[in-house]
Design a protein around this motif. Structure first.
Motif, PDB file in Angstrom:
ATOM      1  N   ARG A 620      -1.510   6.557   4.525  1.00 43.23           N
ATOM      2  CA  ARG A 620      -1.648   6.695   3.056  1.00 43.23           C
ATOM      3  C   ARG A 620      -3.160   7.853   3.018  1.00 43.23           C
ATOM      4  O   ARG A 620      -3.534   8.548   1.907  1.00 43.23           O
ATOM      5  CB  ARG A 620      -1.587   6.186   2.003  1.00 43.23           C
ATOM      6  CG  ARG A 620       0.275   5.415   1.728  1.00 43.23           C
ATOM      7  CD  ARG A 620       0.570   5.221   0.516  1.00 43.23           C
ATOM      8  NE  ARG A 620       0.531   3.272   0.862  1.00 43.23           N
ATOM      9  CZ  ARG A 620      -0.435   3.337  -0.150  1.00 43.23           C
ATOM     10  NH1 ARG A 620      -0.776   3.636  -0.693  1.00 43.23           N
ATOM     11  NH2 ARG A 620      -0.569   2.222  -0.106  1.00 43.23           N
ATOM     12  N   ARG A 673      -4.564  12.504  -0.254  1.00 40.35           N
ATOM     13  CA  ARG A 673      -3.752  10.421  -0.213  1.00 40.35           C
ATOM     14  C   ARG A 673      -2.655  10.425  -0.084  1.00 40.35           C
ATOM     15  O   ARG A 673      -1.965  11.222  -0.601  1.00 40.35           O
ATOM     16  CB  ARG A 673      -4.064   9.471  -0.647  1.00 40.35           C
ATOM     17  CG  ARG A 673      -5.598   9.099  -0.047  1.00 40.35           C
ATOM     18  CD  ARG A 673      -6.320   8.666  -2.203  1.00 40.35           C
ATOM     19  NE  ARG A 673      -7.373   7.832  -1.561  1.00 40.35           N
ATOM     20  CZ  ARG A 673      -7.500   6.814  -1.377  1.00 40.35           C
ATOM     21  NH1 ARG A 673      -6.532   5.500  -0.953  1.00 40.35           N
ATOM     22  NH2 ARG A 673      -8.696   5.963  -1.197  1.00 40.35           N
ATOM     23  N   THR A 674      -2.262  10.438   0.052  1.00 39.93           N
ATOM     24  CA  THR A 674      -0.431   9.990   0.099  1.00 39.93           C
ATOM     25  C   THR A 674       0.253   8.758  -0.624  1.00 39.93           C
ATOM     26  O   THR A 674      -0.479   7.523  -0.919  1.00 39.93           O
ATOM     27  CB  THR A 674       0.565   9.311   1.746  1.00 39.93           C
ATOM     28  OG1 THR A 674       0.186  10.186   2.989  1.00 39.93           O
ATOM     29  CG2 THR A 674       2.144   9.790   1.307  1.00 39.93           C
ATOM     30  N   VAL A 675       1.236   9.577  -1.710  1.00 36.78           N
ATOM     31  CA  VAL A 675       1.573   8.211  -2.749  1.00 36.78           C
ATOM     32  C   VAL A 675       2.032   8.081  -2.308  1.00 36.78           C
ATOM     33  O   VAL A 675       2.834   8.229  -1.514  1.00 36.78           O
ATOM     34  CB  VAL A 675       1.340   9.394  -4.226  1.00 36.78           C
ATOM     35  CG1 VAL A 675       2.117   8.647  -4.757  1.00 36.78           C
ATOM     36  CG2 VAL A 675       1.214  10.222  -4.494  1.00 36.78           C
ATOM     37  N   LEU A 676       2.151   6.337  -2.828  1.00 32.85           N
ATOM     38  CA  LEU A 676       3.115   5.279  -2.466  1.00 32.85           C
ATOM     39  C   LEU A 676       4.696   5.094  -3.048  1.00 32.85           C
ATOM     40  O   LEU A 676       4.279   4.650  -4.876  1.00 32.85           O
ATOM     41  CB  LEU A 676       2.504   4.045  -2.470  1.00 32.85           C
ATOM     42  CG  LEU A 676       3.163   3.028  -2.613  1.00 32.85           C
ATOM     43  CD1 LEU A 676       3.438   2.628  -1.016  1.00 32.85           C
ATOM     44  CD2 LEU A 676       3.202   1.784  -2.677  1.00 32.85           C
ATOM     45  N   ASP A 677       5.883   5.813  -2.845  1.00 31.86           N
ATOM     46  CA  ASP A 677       6.579   6.143  -4.104  1.00 31.86           C
ATOM     47  C   ASP A 677       7.802   5.306  -2.710  1.00 31.86           C
ATOM     48  O   ASP A 677       8.980   6.211  -3.760  1.00 31.86           O
ATOM     49  CB  ASP A 677       6.531   7.749  -4.410  1.00 31.86           C
ATOM     50  CG  ASP A 677       6.932   8.456  -2.562  1.00 31.86           C
ATOM     51  OD1 ASP A 677       6.533   8.367  -1.680  1.00 31.86           O
ATOM     52  OD2 ASP A 677       6.512   9.887  -2.973  1.00 31.86           O
ATOM     53  N   THR A 678       7.635   4.635  -2.519  1.00 29.07           N
ATOM     54  CA  THR A 678       9.082   4.267  -1.471  1.00 29.07           C
ATOM     55  C   THR A 678       8.495   2.490  -2.090  1.00 29.07           C
ATOM     56  O   THR A 678       7.601   1.846  -2.085  1.00 29.07           O
ATOM     57  CB  THR A 678       9.067   3.984  -0.192  1.00 29.07           C
ATOM     58  OG1 THR A 678       7.555   4.054  -0.036  1.00 29.07           O
ATOM     59  CG2 THR A 678       9.922   5.151  -0.018  1.00 29.07           C
ATOM     60  N   ASN A 680       9.968  -1.823  -2.184  1.00 27.26           N
ATOM     61  CA  ASN A 680       9.668  -2.821  -0.851  1.00 27.26           C
ATOM     62  C   ASN A 680      10.505  -2.434   0.122  1.00 27.26           C
ATOM     63  O   ASN A 680      10.958  -2.451   1.105  1.00 27.26           O
ATOM     64  CB  ASN A 680       9.392  -3.846  -1.288  1.00 27.26           C
ATOM     65  CG  ASN A 680       7.815  -4.304  -2.012  1.00 27.26           C
ATOM     66  OD1 ASN A 680       7.351  -3.217  -1.637  1.00 27.26           O
ATOM     67  ND2 ASN A 680       7.122  -5.376  -2.824  1.00 27.26           N
ATOM     68  N   ARG A 683      11.027   0.733   2.559  1.00 29.43           N
ATOM     69  CA  ARG A 683       9.891   0.218   3.359  1.00 29.43           C
ATOM     70  C   ARG A 683      10.624  -0.679   4.735  1.00 29.43           C
ATOM     71  O   ARG A 683      10.453  -0.576   5.351  1.00 29.43           O
ATOM     72  CB  ARG A 683       8.605  -0.133   3.005  1.00 29.43           C
ATOM     73  CG  ARG A 683       8.130   0.623   2.468  1.00 29.43           C
ATOM     74  CD  ARG A 683       6.154   0.942   2.075  1.00 29.43           C
ATOM     75  NE  ARG A 683       6.687  -0.071   0.689  1.00 29.43           N
ATOM     76  CZ  ARG A 683       5.488  -0.825  -0.288  1.00 29.43           C
ATOM     77  NH1 ARG A 683       4.373  -0.754   1.114  1.00 29.43           N
ATOM     78  NH2 ARG A 683       5.816  -1.197  -0.820  1.00 29.43           N
TER      79      ARG A 683
ATOM     80  N   ARG B  22       8.940   8.420   6.322  1.00 31.10           N
ATOM     81  CA  ARG B  22       7.907   8.561   5.383  1.00 31.10           C
ATOM     82  C   ARG B  22       8.626   9.324   3.871  1.00 31.10           C
ATOM     83  O   ARG B  22       9.780  10.966   4.714  1.00 31.10           O
ATOM     84  CB  ARG B  22       6.824   8.297   5.409  1.00 31.10           C
ATOM     85  CG  ARG B  22       5.700   6.776   6.140  1.00 31.10           C
ATOM     86  CD  ARG B  22       6.283   6.240   5.265  1.00 31.10           C
ATOM     87  NE  ARG B  22       7.565   5.429   5.857  1.00 31.10           N
ATOM     88  CZ  ARG B  22       8.343   4.023   4.480  1.00 31.10           C
ATOM     89  NH1 ARG B  22       8.033   4.061   3.553  1.00 31.10           N
ATOM     90  NH2 ARG B  22       9.333   4.371   5.310  1.00 31.10           N
ATOM     91  N   ARG B  24       7.229  12.253   2.010  1.00 31.67           N
ATOM     92  CA  ARG B  24       6.341  13.019   2.197  1.00 31.67           C
ATOM     93  C   ARG B  24       5.726  13.384   3.519  1.00 31.67           C
ATOM     94  O   ARG B  24       5.437  13.147   4.524  1.00 31.67           O
ATOM     95  CB  ARG B  24       4.525  12.336   2.029  1.00 31.67           C
ATOM     96  CG  ARG B  24       4.595  11.837   0.129  1.00 31.67           C
ATOM     97  CD  ARG B  24       5.093  12.997  -0.770  1.00 31.67           C
ATOM     98  NE  ARG B  24       4.997  11.832  -2.365  1.00 31.67           N
ATOM     99  CZ  ARG B  24       4.762  12.521  -2.582  1.00 31.67           C
ATOM    100  NH1 ARG B  24       4.103  13.253  -3.144  1.00 31.67           N
ATOM    101  NH2 ARG B  24       4.822  11.633  -4.291  1.00 31.67           N
TER     102      ARG B  24
END
Lengths: 944, 124
Positions: A620, A673-678, A680, A683, B22, B24
């Motif tokens: 990220r 930066r990659t936003v955390l949008d998933t 647990n 993932r 992912r 993005r």
């Protein structure tokens, strides 16, 4: 005339209407008619030879190594169908010329018609079963176009779709069946398949193949329960109905059954399926036909019934029945085509086909009445017409057949069907022509011009002549066709009078019963309306709707707009397929010894694993991830060096450089930066899918490495001949520019297209909304104060000539040592990119103005011309030549044409890489990056 | 050695697949880059692992490694660069046009299957 030419002629004729139609319908019709007549003439010229028992065969080799050839063959059966197709086709073209109105698009109509004619001729004259399948599908397609010819009519469109769905599905089943048949028989030649009777019928695959092929034949020939499409196809213009749906296309199924009769018939399965289906179809079609109001509907269901009759005869599997079937094919084609054309005449003149609105036409249209009278009586099986003879033969054969242990069942049902057949045939006369003259016809009916009545009149005359003198007129044709079907030599003798036989009594009962039934038509119709009737169209529609709904559900379930989901399912499927293949296939033993692990290799491996793991963990943070990608690429190139692949290492490392630069340039305008949008769970699921896939690939790689080649490797050939044929010591390079030069040629083209795509994308972006957005761009990271550092500028200047020379060196030695066009191109690109990075793109661009598009084009051209040069030496494309040259003062050197090709590769790679980077830098300039005047523009005072 | 190479291929594949899944764009691009490394390496090792026998003909040397996978992988490396470049450009274009770097279709664009009208088109 060669059979191949006979098949080709209608296709050639299909091109003519496009040219001729501006001169009017007549010119187009004459052009098509000439092609048809020529083909018919060519076919008839073979009659003496075929009567003598020969078969005319042609072979046009295509891929003889695997037994794929265009085989054409004319025997008795092909001759019979060829005469029907081309002869009736000729009459239909004449009829269509006068049937079509000025408003109809005559050009496309005649083209479709000829296309269909060619496909049909192809079916009956093909000797290769695969080629026949192609023609078979072509008839489905051309019939789709013809049924839906009147595009403004919804019934036409629906009917066309239904016909295509039903016959297309049947065609698919048939392809499967024919492939099985070909595998079992060991040949795809029809003339060879039919001789493999014992092998085919003894095989465990006999029943599946039979069922699949019969599904194809039954759908095409509108047999119960697939009969419903035929009446709906009657929305077509009448010439089409007369041609496709009575005389030819619907008989393709019968043709196939007849063609494969020697291989498939004679078993209980064949008898049980074919005879039963034929019998049921005969009865069902006849009953429905009686109550149709639409003239063409009546004829359509009667066609269904008669096709059932012929199917049943073929199903009996005896020689006599086959003879009767052939005779009825001829009889039915003549009287039914005449009736269809007459129905078209009535429609054309009275502007309606509804029987309820007709009646009393006898005096208004006497000529048409005469034609219909003869043809209908023949259909009813009244002497002395041809239909009587075939009906007698049919009843005779039916009375001998035993189905389901009941000896009288077949005869009884056949008589009942004949009874209905008599009733609807007489109704055609009584309810349309007899009775009082009405005053409420939609238009004033009268006999048409000669163009419309000539065709049906000729056919009606044939009906009479065949009926009176069957042996003289068609006896020989039936004989040769039946001989071709059965392989035996029948000598049939047809006569109107056989004495008082059971068949005659059954026939008499049918005629009397039919007349009585017609007299009671109104109460019978009332009874029919009171009974519940299944509507085939509703059932068909609900089936297609259900299929569609399930298909939509599946599609939406797999791809709902989330790429992640679709890809995860794809990965899982691929892994599952690999797993299944692994378990069902056979792999050799693990015999290759493990190579020892050196400490260097182990350290490299460790670094790779750590870098990959870290990258996933920190992906990220994008810039960091990019650095790690660079490291991974570097280790991979080291692995290539270690594992004896110097060319790959050079390529990988140079590609790595340009890729990272490209990604960095892009990252300039992307979030850092990659936003955390998933969650647990998501993932975790992804990690599971990824691990499973990785595990599968890893295990597979290991399994491959531990085993020897399953097939003899062609590497030996390449190694042995690299120097002899390609003139180079670097085998990889020789493969690229010589042995597999065509691949490389395609690949540099793809690369060029990719670069042009990027260029086009940039153009679109800059011209659109993004262009405005870029002009107001606010950079989210602080810019470096020193955009073009002194050290970098000086260093790259020094390096430039060196790297260009290195590039040239790598290029020149490529044929004999690691290097070549790809690598040299990448090295030169890197050298140029360095200048751009050091001093800014615009500054550098001004000083070396190379049009990169032109470079790509030039590269592909250069490679292409080099390849084409081989033609002048009489060699195939891309054959290379080489030689050694002596110049005074220089040691002997080698020149190869492959070098010209490699130059093309080089130019294309440079052009593509530079164009891609150029495009990205244009975006940067749009975003307000200042163009520097000097090579170094150190800005003081912290100005941004 | 084979075990090391196989585990490296497997691990890079797994990492590549994970990143490709992912939501993005940039992560997907990184994932595809990793996947191409793994795939190229995989194709390369179908020629089996051989050390110190480069396919450059030399006098007195009898055994060489298999040159064919190398030639195929060489072009594959260059092509994957072209593919990465196009994908990056698409990602960049999507971000500039749309304002975010989501891979998936926005929920509003995911259409439910259109309900079929009860009558056939003739009645419409």
């Amino acid at each position: 005339m060669s059979p191949a030419l006979i098949v080709a002629l209608p296709f050639l004729g299909a091109l003519l209407p496009g040219l001729m139609v501006r001169a009017g319908r007549t010119a187009a019709a004459i052009a098509c008619g000439s092609a048809t007549a020529l083909a018919l003439l060519g076919l008839l010229l073979h009659v003496p030879a075929i009567r003598a028992g020969e078969a005319i065969a042609t072979r046009i080799p295509w891929m003889p190594q695997i037994g794929m050839n265009a085989d054409f063959r004319i025997d008795g059966l092909g001759l019979l169908f060829g005469i029907l197709i081309l002869g009736i086709g000729l009459l239909i073209i004449l009829y269509a010329r006068f049937y079509l109105s000025r408003k109809d698009a005559a050009g496309p109509f005649f083209t479709y018609l000829m296309l269909f004619q060619g496909a049909m001729t192809g079916i009956v004259l093909s000797d290769n079963i695969l080629m026949m399948l192609v023609f078979w599908e072509l008839t489905s397609l051309s019939s789709f176009l013809l049924i839906g010819f009147w595009k403004h009519l919804p019934e036409g469109r629906q009917g066309a779709r239904m016909a295509l769905t039903v016959t297309g599905m049947g065609g698919l089943a048939m392809i499967a069946g024919c492939l099985i048949l070909g595998q079992v028989a060991g040949s795809y030649r029809l003339s060879e398949i039919v001789q493999q009777r014992a092998a085919i019928q003894g095989s465990a695959w006999y029943l599946p193949a039979l069922v699949l092929i019969l599904i194809g034949a039954f759908t095409k020939s509108a047999q119960f329960p697939f009969h419903f499409w035929l009446p709906r196809a009657m929305a077509a213009p009448t010439p089409v109905s007369a041609y496709l749906h009575s005389a030819t296309m619907v008989k393709a199924g019968l043709f196939l059954m007849a063609r494969l009769w020697p291989a498939l018939a004679g078993t209980p399965e064949w008898f049980g399926i074919v005879a039963t289906v034929g019998l049921v179809t005969m009865l069902v079609g006849a009953v429905i036909a009686l109550f149709q109001d639409d003239l063409k509907g009546l004829l359509a269901y009667s066609t269904v019934s008669h096709l059932g009759l012929i199917t049943m005869l073929l199903g009996f599997g005896t020689e006599e029945a086959a003879v009767a079937a052939v005779f009825h094919i001829i009889a039915h084609a003549t009287f039914k085509a005449a009736l269809f054309m007459s129905a078209g005449i009535i429609d054309h003149e009275a502007h309606t086909r509804s029987i309820a609105r007709l009646g009393g036409l006898r005096t208004l249209m006497p000529l048409t009445f005469g034609i219909v009278l003869i043809a209908s009586l023949s259909m009813a099986g009244i002497p002395p017409f041809s239909g009587f003879i075939s009906k007698e033969l049919m009843l005779e054969n039916a009375s001998h057949a035993t189905l389901g242990g009941m000896p009288r069942l077949v005869g009884g049902v056949a008589t009942l069907a004949s009874l209905f057949s008599v009733a609807y045939s007489l109704r055609m006369i009584a309810h349309v022509f007899l009775g009082p003259v009405r005053d409420d016809y939609p238009a004033k009916p009268h006999d048409p011009g000669i163009g419309l009545w000539l065709g049906p009149a000729l056919l009606a005359a044939l009906v009479v002549v065949i009926g009176i003198a069957p042996n003289l007129t068609v006896g020989w044709l039936v004989e040769t066709a039946a001989a071709a079907i059965t392989g035996a030599h029948p000598h049939p003798h047809f006569a109107l009078w056989h004495g008082v036989t059971p068949a005659l009594l059954m026939s008499a009962a049918a005629v009397v019963g039919g007349a009585v039934l017609l007299a009671l038509w109104r109460p019978a119709d009332g009874l029919r309306l009171a009974l519940p009737r299944p509507d085939a169209k509703a059932i068909f529609d609900s089936m297609t709707d259900t299929t569609q709904a399930w298909a939509a559900r599946l599609t939406n379930g797999v791809t709902d707009g989330s790429m992640s989901r679709a890809l995860a399912l794809f990965m899982l499927t691929a892994t599952a397929c690999g797993f299944a293949a692994w378990h069902t296939g056979r792999a050799g033993p693990e015999i290759r010894p493990l190579l020892p692990v050196s400490p260097v290799a182990f350290i490299g491996w460790l670094m790779l694993m750590v870098a990959t793991g870290t990258m996933v963990a920190v992906h990220r943070r994008r810039i960091l991830a990019l650095v790690l990608v660079g490291i991974i690429g570097l280790i991979v190139s080291c692995a290539f060096v270690y594992l004896s692949a110097p060319d790959l290492a050079l390529t990988q490392i140079t590609v790595e450089v340009v890729t990272v630069i490209l990604l960095l340039l892009a990252l300039n305008f992307l979030p850092k930066r990659t936003v955390l949008d998933t969650g647990n769970v998501k993932r975790g699921a992804d990690a599971f899918v990824a691990s499973l896939t990785g595990l599968g690939v890893g295990i597979l790689a290991y399994a491959i490495m531990r085993r020897d080649f399953a097939f003899p490797s062609i590497a030996g050939y390449m190694l042995d001949n690299s120097y002899k044929l390609g003139g180079g010591d670097n085998v990889v390079n020789v493969i690229l520019v010589d042995f597999r030069g065509y691949d490389t040629y395609g690949e540099i083209t793809v690369l060029g297209i990719a670069a042009l795509t990027i260029f086009a994308l940039t153009e679109t972006l800059l011209a659109g909304r993004s262009g405005t957005r870029l002009r107001n761009w606010v950079h989210d990271m602080r810019r470096a104060g020193d955009r073009h550092p002194l050290m970098l500028v000086v260093a790259t200047r020094v390096v430039l000539p060196i790297s260009l020379v290195v590039g040239l060196y790598i290029f020149l030695r490529g044929h004999n040592a690691p290097g070549g066009g790809f690598i040299a191109g990448l090295i030169v690109s890197v050298a140029l990119v360095m200048q751009y990075m050091a001093s800014g793109f615009a500054w550098a661009q001004e000083r070396q103005n190379i049009p990169y598009h032109a470079l790509i084009g030039l590269g592909v051209l250069c490679a292409g011309i080099t390849g084409a040069g081989a033609w002048f030496a009489g060699k195939p494309f891309l054959t290379s030549a080489f030689g050694y040259f002596h110049l005074v003062g220089v040691e002997p050197f080698e020149l190869a044409t492959a070098m010209g090709f490699d130059t093309g590769v080089f130019l294309c790679v440079v052009g593509a890489v530079m164009l891609a980077l150029n495009s990205l830098s244009r975006i940067a300039r749009q975003a307000g990056q200042k163009v520097n005047v000097h090579p170094m523009d150190i800005q003081f005072g912290g100005e941004r | 050695m084979e075990i090391l190479v196989a585990t490296a291929i497997g691990f890079m594949t797994a990492a590549g697949v994970y990143l490709t899944l992912r939501k993005r764009t940039f992560a997907v691009v990184l994932g595809m880059t990793l996947l191409s490394y793994a795939t190229n390496l995989f194709l390369f090792v179908t020629g089996r692992l051989v050390i110190d026998q480069p396919p450059i003909l030399q006098k007195g040397v009898e055994s060489y490694t298999d040159p064919l996978p190398q030639a195929l992988v060489l072009t594959a490396i260059v092509i994957s660069f072209g593919m990465t470049a196009v994908v990056v450009m698409m990602a960049l274009g999507a971000f500039l046009e749309g304002g975010d770097d989501h891979v998936d279709l926005p929920a509003t664009d995911r259409r439910e299957p259109r309900p079929r009208p009860a009558q056939d088109e003739g009645a419409r």
